[in-house]
Design a protein around this motif. Structure first.
Motif, short mmCIF file in Angstrom:
data_model
loop_
_atom_site.label_atom_id
_atom_site.label_comp_id
_atom_site.label_asym_id
_atom_site.label_seq_id
_atom_site.Cartn_x
_atom_site.Cartn_y
_atom_site.Cartn_z
N ALA A 98 0.85 -1.19 0.00
CA ALA A 98 0.00 0.00 0.00
C ALA A 98 0.89 1.24 0.00
N GLU A 99 0.48 2.23 -0.77
CA GLU A 99 1.19 3.51 -0.77
C GLU A 99 0.78 4.29 0.48
N VAL A 100 1.76 4.93 1.11
CA VAL A 100 1.50 5.67 2.35
C VAL A 100 1.74 7.16 2.10
N PRO A 101 0.71 7.97 2.32
CA PRO A 101 0.89 9.43 2.11
C PRO A 101 1.74 10.03 3.23
N GLU A 102 2.39 11.14 2.93
CA GLU A 102 3.20 11.83 3.94
C GLU A 102 2.35 12.37 5.09
N SER A 103 1.10 12.63 4.82
CA SER A 103 0.24 13.28 5.80
C SER A 103 -0.45 12.30 6.77
N LEU A 104 0.03 11.08 6.87
CA LEU A 104 -0.60 10.10 7.76
C LEU A 104 -0.36 10.50 9.22
N SER A 105 -1.44 10.60 9.98
CA SER A 105 -1.33 11.04 11.38
C SER A 105 -0.75 9.94 12.26
N ALA A 106 -0.31 10.31 13.44
CA ALA A 106 0.26 9.35 14.39
C ALA A 106 -0.78 8.30 14.78
N ASP A 107 -2.03 8.71 14.95
CA ASP A 107 -3.08 7.76 15.30
C ASP A 107 -3.29 6.73 14.19
N LEU A 108 -3.28 7.18 12.93
CA LEU A 108 -3.43 6.25 11.81
C LEU A 108 -2.21 5.33 11.70
N TRP A 109 -1.01 5.85 11.99
CA TRP A 109 0.18 5.00 11.97
C TRP A 109 0.03 3.87 12.99
N ARG A 110 -0.49 4.18 14.17
CA ARG A 110 -0.69 3.14 15.19
C ARG A 110 -1.65 2.07 14.68
N ARG A 131 6.08 -10.78 8.31
CA ARG A 131 7.10 -9.73 8.18
C ARG A 131 6.42 -8.50 7.61
N PHE A 132 6.95 -7.33 7.94
CA PHE A 132 6.44 -6.10 7.33
C PHE A 132 7.51 -5.03 7.36
N GLY A 133 7.32 -4.02 6.55
CA GLY A 133 8.29 -2.94 6.51
C GLY A 133 7.77 -1.78 5.70
N LEU A 134 8.61 -0.77 5.55
CA LEU A 134 8.27 0.42 4.80
C LEU A 134 9.43 0.73 3.87
N LEU A 135 9.14 0.83 2.59
CA LEU A 135 10.14 1.18 1.59
C LEU A 135 9.95 2.65 1.25
N ALA A 136 10.97 3.45 1.54
CA ALA A 136 10.90 4.89 1.26
C ALA A 136 11.97 5.23 0.22
N THR A 137 11.60 6.02 -0.77
CA THR A 137 12.56 6.42 -1.80
C THR A 137 12.90 7.89 -1.65
N SER A 138 13.92 8.32 -2.36
CA SER A 138 14.33 9.72 -2.32
C SER A 138 13.31 10.63 -2.98
N LEU A 139 12.35 10.05 -3.70
CA LEU A 139 11.31 10.85 -4.36
C LEU A 139 10.08 11.03 -3.45
N ASN A 140 10.22 10.70 -2.17
CA ASN A 140 9.15 10.80 -1.18
C ASN A 140 8.04 9.78 -1.38
N ASP A 141 8.32 8.74 -2.15
CA ASP A 141 7.36 7.64 -2.26
C ASP A 141 7.57 6.72 -1.06
N ARG A 142 6.47 6.28 -0.47
CA ARG A 142 6.55 5.36 0.66
C ARG A 142 5.57 4.22 0.42
N THR A 143 6.10 3.00 0.42
CA THR A 143 5.29 1.82 0.20
C THR A 143 5.38 0.92 1.43
N LEU A 144 4.25 0.66 2.02
CA LEU A 144 4.16 -0.26 3.14
C LEU A 144 4.01 -1.66 2.57
N TRP A 145 4.74 -2.64 3.12
CA TRP A 145 4.61 -4.01 2.63
C TRP A 145 4.47 -4.97 3.82
N ALA A 146 3.79 -6.06 3.56
CA ALA A 146 3.63 -7.11 4.56
C ALA A 146 3.66 -8.45 3.83
N VAL A 147 4.20 -9.46 4.49
CA VAL A 147 4.32 -10.79 3.91
C VAL A 147 3.70 -11.81 4.85
#
Length: 92
Positions: free
Chosen positions: A35-47, A58-74
């Motif tokens: 899932a793509e994660v917007p920069e404006s995600l609040s702390a409550d939504l992150w929780r 497993r899960f993680g967050l892939l962040a690129t230098s272009l400010n793209d953030r992709t959340l992944w889970a396996v």
């Protein structure tokens, strides 16, 4: 659908409910959710997001230098069991 696919679909549905449209992909040994994660995600939504992906193996967050953030889970697929677990030369 294997149990891993059902679990991955449930994670994707919960992420979508939070507002992060997610996609599921089946692989040989696991199912993945992204899932793509917007920069404006609040702390409550992150929780909430972390509670959801904590159900994966497993899960993680892939962040690129272009400010793209992709959340992944396996979610791993179960390894099939056989009657000959030790192999032909297994001795007790």
């Amino acid at each position: 659908m294997p149990a891993s696919g059902v679990s991955a679909a449930a994670i994707a549905a919960r992420l979508s409910d939070i507002g992060l449209p997610a996609r599921v992909e089946e692989h040989d040994r696991y199912a993945s959710v992204q899932a793509e994660v917007p920069e404006s995600l609040s702390a409550d939504l992150w929780r909430e997001v972390l509670e959801v992906v904590a159900e994966a193996d497993r899960f993680g967050l892939l962040a690129t230098s272009l400010n793209d953030r992709t959340l992944w889970a396996v979610v791993h697929k179960a390894v099939p069991t056989t009657g000959d677990v030790g192999g032909p030369s297994y001795q007790r």
